[in-house]
Each structure stands twice: as structure tokens, then as C-alpha cells.
Scaffold this motif. Structure first.
Motif, PDB file in Angstrom:
ATOM      1  N   HIS A  63      39.086  37.505  61.804  1.00 49.89           N
ATOM      2  CA  HIS A  63      39.673  36.481  60.946  1.00 49.89           C
ATOM      3  C   HIS A  63      40.153  37.080  59.617  1.00 49.89           C
ATOM      4  O   HIS A  63      41.150  36.610  59.044  1.00 49.89           O
ATOM      5  N   LEU A  64      39.480  38.106  59.148  1.00 45.14           N
ATOM      6  CA  LEU A  64      39.923  38.760  57.921  1.00 45.14           C
ATOM      7  C   LEU A  64      41.267  39.456  58.139  1.00 45.14           C
ATOM      8  O   LEU A  64      42.205  39.297  57.340  1.00 45.14           O
ATOM      9  N   VAL A  65      41.386  40.235  59.196  1.00 43.11           N
ATOM     10  CA  VAL A  65      42.646  40.927  59.483  1.00 43.11           C
ATOM     11  C   VAL A  65      43.757  39.915  59.744  1.00 43.11           C
ATOM     12  O   VAL A  65      44.910  40.114  59.325  1.00 43.11           O
ATOM     13  N   GLN A  66      43.428  38.821  60.410  1.00 48.77           N
ATOM     14  CA  GLN A  66      44.422  37.765  60.616  1.00 48.77           C
ATOM     15  C   GLN A  66      44.962  37.261  59.274  1.00 48.77           C
ATOM     16  O   GLN A  66      46.178  37.122  59.092  1.00 48.77           O
ATOM     17  N   ALA A  67      44.074  36.999  58.330  1.00 45.29           N
ATOM     18  CA  ALA A  67      44.493  36.492  57.021  1.00 45.29           C
ATOM     19  C   ALA A  67      45.341  37.517  56.275  1.00 45.29           C
ATOM     20  O   ALA A  67      46.336  37.158  55.622  1.00 45.29           O
ATOM     21  N   VAL A  68      44.994  38.797  56.365  1.00 44.64           N
ATOM     22  CA  VAL A  68      45.774  39.839  55.697  1.00 44.64           C
ATOM     23  C   VAL A  68      47.177  39.920  56.301  1.00 44.64           C
ATOM     24  O   VAL A  68      48.181  39.996  55.583  1.00 44.64           O
ATOM     25  N   LEU A  69      47.256  39.891  57.626  1.00 41.81           N
ATOM     26  CA  LEU A  69      48.553  39.956  58.293  1.00 41.81           C
ATOM     27  C   LEU A  69      49.425  38.756  57.947  1.00 41.81           C
ATOM     28  O   LEU A  69      50.635  38.889  57.731  1.00 41.81           O
ATOM     29  N   GLU A  70      48.813  37.587  57.880  1.00 41.13           N
ATOM     30  CA  GLU A  70      49.580  36.372  57.605  1.00 41.13           C
ATOM     31  C   GLU A  70      49.955  36.256  56.127  1.00 41.13           C
ATOM     32  O   GLU A  70      51.124  36.007  55.785  1.00 41.13           O
ATOM     33  N   ASP A  71      48.967  36.419  55.251  1.00 43.47           N
ATOM     34  CA  ASP A  71      49.190  36.157  53.823  1.00 43.47           C
ATOM     35  C   ASP A  71      49.871  37.303  53.095  1.00 43.47           C
ATOM     36  O   ASP A  71      50.624  37.074  52.140  1.00 43.47           O
ATOM     37  N   ARG A  72      49.617  38.531  53.511  1.00 44.90           N
ATOM     38  CA  ARG A  72      50.111  39.678  52.758  1.00 44.90           C
ATOM     39  C   ARG A  72      51.256  40.423  53.460  1.00 44.90           C
ATOM     40  O   ARG A  72      51.975  41.175  52.814  1.00 44.90           O
ATOM     41  N   MET A  73      51.408  40.220  54.778  1.00 49.16           N
ATOM     42  CA  MET A  73      52.423  40.986  55.501  1.00 49.16           C
ATOM     43  C   MET A  73      53.422  40.117  56.255  1.00 49.16           C
ATOM     44  O   MET A  73      54.336  40.632  56.898  1.00 49.16           O
ATOM     45  N   MET A 271      30.360  38.996  56.587  1.00 46.69           N
ATOM     46  CA  MET A 271      29.699  38.273  57.672  1.00 46.69           C
ATOM     47  C   MET A 271      28.882  37.111  57.147  1.00 46.69           C
ATOM     48  O   MET A 271      28.844  36.027  57.753  1.00 46.69           O
ATOM     49  N   GLY A 272      28.201  37.317  56.020  1.00 48.94           N
ATOM     50  CA  GLY A 272      27.423  36.240  55.427  1.00 48.94           C
ATOM     51  C   GLY A 272      28.298  35.075  55.011  1.00 48.94           C
ATOM     52  O   GLY A 272      27.947  33.906  55.222  1.00 48.94           O
ATOM     53  N   ALA A 273      29.465  35.378  54.428  1.00 47.62           N
ATOM     54  CA  ALA A 273      30.391  34.325  53.996  1.00 47.62           C
ATOM     55  C   ALA A 273      30.899  33.527  55.186  1.00 47.62           C
ATOM     56  O   ALA A 273      30.969  32.292  55.146  1.00 47.62           O
ATOM     57  N   VAL A 274      31.246  34.221  56.263  1.00 52.16           N
ATOM     58  CA  VAL A 274      31.755  33.548  57.456  1.00 52.16           C
ATOM     59  C   VAL A 274      30.654  32.722  58.112  1.00 52.16           C
ATOM     60  O   VAL A 274      30.886  31.590  58.562  1.00 52.16           O
ATOM     61  N   SER A 275      29.448  33.266  58.157  1.00 54.36           N
ATOM     62  CA  SER A 275      28.327  32.526  58.746  1.00 54.36           C
ATOM     63  C   SER A 275      28.033  31.249  57.963  1.00 54.36           C
ATOM     64  O   SER A 275      27.816  30.187  58.541  1.00 54.36           O
ATOM     65  N   ASP A 276      28.049  31.342  56.641  1.00 54.77           N
ATOM     66  CA  ASP A 276      27.772  30.173  55.811  1.00 54.77           C
ATOM     67  C   ASP A 276      28.872  29.126  55.928  1.00 54.77           C
ATOM     68  O   ASP A 276      28.627  27.927  55.770  1.00 54.77           O
ATOM     69  N   ALA A 277      30.094  29.578  56.225  1.00 59.08           N
ATOM     70  CA  ALA A 277      31.223  28.649  56.333  1.00 59.08           C
ATOM     71  C   ALA A 277      31.217  27.886  57.648  1.00 59.08           C
ATOM     72  O   ALA A 277      31.944  26.903  57.800  1.00 59.08           O
ATOM     73  N   ALA A 284      36.761  31.035  54.469  1.00 60.82           N
ATOM     74  CA  ALA A 284      35.777  32.001  53.974  1.00 60.82           C
ATOM     75  C   ALA A 284      36.399  33.381  53.776  1.00 60.82           C
ATOM     76  O   ALA A 284      36.154  34.045  52.763  1.00 60.82           O
ATOM     77  N   VAL A 285      37.196  33.842  54.743  1.00 56.23           N
ATOM     78  CA  VAL A 285      37.763  35.190  54.622  1.00 56.23           C
ATOM     79  C   VAL A 285      38.802  35.256  53.506  1.00 56.23           C
ATOM     80  O   VAL A 285      38.945  36.293  52.841  1.00 56.23           O
ATOM     81  N   ARG A 286      39.509  34.169  53.272  1.00 53.80           N
ATOM     82  CA  ARG A 286      40.501  34.178  52.184  1.00 53.80           C
ATOM     83  C   ARG A 286      39.821  34.203  50.817  1.00 53.80           C
ATOM     84  O   ARG A 286      40.311  34.837  49.877  1.00 53.80           O
ATOM     85  N   GLN A 291      37.961  38.020  46.209  1.00 52.46           N
ATOM     86  CA  GLN A 291      36.876  38.714  45.528  1.00 52.46           C
ATOM     87  C   GLN A 291      36.920  40.222  45.764  1.00 52.46           C
ATOM     88  O   GLN A 291      36.239  40.980  45.072  1.00 52.46           O
ATOM     89  N   ASN A 292      37.690  40.656  46.743  1.00 51.05           N
ATOM     90  CA  ASN A 292      37.777  42.083  47.083  1.00 51.05           C
ATOM     91  C   ASN A 292      39.242  42.520  47.158  1.00 51.05           C
ATOM     92  O   ASN A 292      39.645  43.264  48.051  1.00 51.05           O
TER      93      ASN A 292
END
Length: 303
Positions: A63-73, A271-277, A284-286, A291-292
Motif C-alpha cells: 500500500h505504501l508503494v501504491q501511494a508513492v506511484l499514484e501520488d508522486r509518479m 506496519m504499526g500505523a497500518v495495523s492501527d488503521a 495510514a500509508v499517506r 512523516q517520512n
């Protein structure tokens, strides 16, 4: 000379007409609006197809790589969850582009051998991964060899995950190697952690097929059982795997995937952020990306 309002009207109409004519003359040398829009429109990018298994680190990284590909590329991304065997088959057949959760050299060794030459390894994205049998830290055994002495308390059961996972095959081997009188019960990653949560809360013994990285080690006090026969192997690495031809077809996507790397702290927090979400990993990944930002910037290939 003062002009009456009636006399002023023809003059105003004449002036407006002059402006319209002038305006029309200026448009003659311009391309039609439709042609301009069409020329300015960027080429449509193909859909990037990511596959993943329902394991905590794979869900989070995908889901993180998906967000990077969509939002940044500017790509559209399609994600598909499946068991391990279909995931590798889809890469080998060219039906999927990338899988971010390949465990090597042990866990997915058989799949890499089966699909040799049909799956491309872009390298590691996380170092220091391991698999094995995991129990609550307060359980008074330290080794797999001691499990038979706890078989009744454990209901003669090892709680597993999806049946196609490499850790399940390795655990069946461990049962034979150690002569364990316990049955490996397939379930899923979420079902395994739910069983672990219940056991810890009720302070009852439990043994599960476990792996690191995983948020469960931050949430509960757990330990790997020692493996003196080395069935589960030493520490592993998580690799990014792709279909053949991705680097030629989508070089910027392949470059991102090669650059994508996380250390223990980074992956643990993700992983903690995604689990809590829970059911909202996209959000969560966005937030994690914000933050990073410097880390994410370093993954994106320069034009």
C-alpha cells in the motif's frame, strides 16, 4: 459637447462591435481550443499491477508503494491479494508487475527454483528477516525440542497461516525433523494474530508460525523458539520481485522498486500505523509518507 443618452447608444454599440472584431482577429492565428488541450495532455501511463500476500509487512509495503506511484509518479495502481503460489505464477506469466514480499534464501526458495528465469529479483528491501515458531515470552520452554512436553497445554496444535506459504512447508519439515506430536493448522495471517492475541490475554500457552518483521513483537512480549537443527535457516532478507521485462517497459517504476528499502524501525512504524488503521491502510500509508518525506524522496528516480 454634451451627448444625450439616446445619441450615446449608437456610439457604444459601434465600440463593442469593434472590440468583438478585434478580438476575433486575434483568435485567427491560434490553434483551435480542442487541439491545444489535446497537445497539452500528457501521455496516459499504464496501470502498475502489484500483488501481495495477506502478511502484515506485505500489506503495509504494497500500500505504501501504491501511494508513492499514484501520488508522486502519476501512475494508476491495481493491487491483488492472493496466496503465495498464485502470486509467483502471476509474475511468471506476466499477469502482475511486482511483489514486494519475497523471502530469501529459504522461505521462497522452492518458488524461485520453480520459476527460474521467469521472475526477476530486484534486490532486498529489508534485511534481518526471520521465520520460526513463536510463543509468549513467559512460556517456560526455549527450544522447539521441548514442544512435545507442552503438547496438551497447546491442544496439540501449531497455529499456522495460509497453506501455500513457505513457512508452512518449512514447519511441516520441522514437525518431522523434531518428531513433534503437534498438528499444523492452516489459517491466515490475521487469524493467526487473532489467536495469539486471545492466548496472551487469557495467559494460555500457544505456538504459532511467526516471522519478523511483524507488529506483533511490538504489541506483545514474544520469543522465537530455538531451532538447533536449523530447519528454519538463519536470518533472511525480503526481496522485491518482478515480472520479466518490467525494467524495459517501465524503467522509472523499476528504479523506484530498486530504491525502495526500509530498516527495522521504519518498517516497524509503517506496519504499526497500518495495523492501527485496520480497514484504512491507504490513509495510514499517506500519513506515514508525510512523516517520512525525505526517505520517500530518496526512492523516487530523478527525471
Amino acid at each position: 459637447m454634451k451627448i444625450s443618452s439616446l445619441n450615446r447608444l449608437p456610439l457604444m454599440l459601434t465600440a463593442v462591435a469593434g472590440l468583438l472584431v478585434a478580438s476575433g482577429c486575434k483568435q485567427e492565428n491560434k490553434a483551435p481550443a480542442g487541439d491545444t488541450a489535446e497537445a497539452a495532455a500528457p501521455a496516459k501511463k499504464p496501470v502498475v499491477r502489484l500483488v501481495y500476500v495477506n502478511w502484515a509487512e506485505g500489506v503495509a509495503m504494497t500500500h505504501l508503494v501504491q501511494a508513492v506511484l499514484e501520488d508522486r509518479m502519476g501512475y494508476q495502481v491495481q493491487t491483488t491479494m492472493a496466496d503465495v503460489a498464485p502470486v509467483f505464477a502471476s509474475l511468471a506469466n506476466g499477469d502482475a508487475d511486482a511483489f514486494l514480499d519475497g523471502w530469501l534464501p529459504v522461505t521462497h526458495k522452492s518458488y524461485m527454483e520453480r520459476f527460474q528465469g521467469k521472475v526477476v529479483d530486484l534486490g532486498t528491501n529489508y534485511e534481518g528477516a526471520r521465520i520460526g515458531l513463536v510463543v509468549p515470552a513467559d512460556l517456560d520452554i526455549t527450544s522447539i525440542e521441548q514442544l512435545n512436553g507442552k503438547k496438551q497445554a497447546l491442544n496439540e496444535t501449531i497455529v499456522g497461516i495460509d497453506s501455500g506459504a513457505g513457512i508452512m512447508t518449512t514447519t511441516e519439515k520441522a514437525i518431522k525433523e523434531y518428531g513433534l506430536e503437534l498438528k499444523l493448522v492452516p489459517s491466515s495471517g490475521p487469524a493467526m494474530t487473532a489467536e495469539l492475541k486471545d492466548a496472551v490475554a487469557k495467559k494460555r500457552p500457544v505456538v504459532v508460525t511467526g516471522w519478523k518483521p511483524h507488529w506483533k513483537f511490538a504489541r506483545w512480549d514474544l520469543k522465537f523458539l530455538e531451532d538447533p537443527k536449523g530447519v528454519y535457516g538463519a536470518a533472511e532478507s525480503i526481496h522485491t520481485l518482478t515480472r520479466v521485462g518490467l525494467e524495459k517497459d517501465l524503467p522509472d517504476v523499476a528504479a523506484l522498486l530498486r530504491n525502495f528499502k526500509l530498516d527495522d524501525q521504519q518498517l516497524g512504524s509503517l506496519m504499526g500505523a497500518v495495523s492501527d488503521a485496520e480497514d484504512a491502510p491507504e490513509k495510514a500509508v499517506r500519513e506515514w509518507m508525510k512523516q517520512n518525506q525525505a526517505l520517500v524522496d530518496g526512492w523516487i528516480p530523478k527525471a
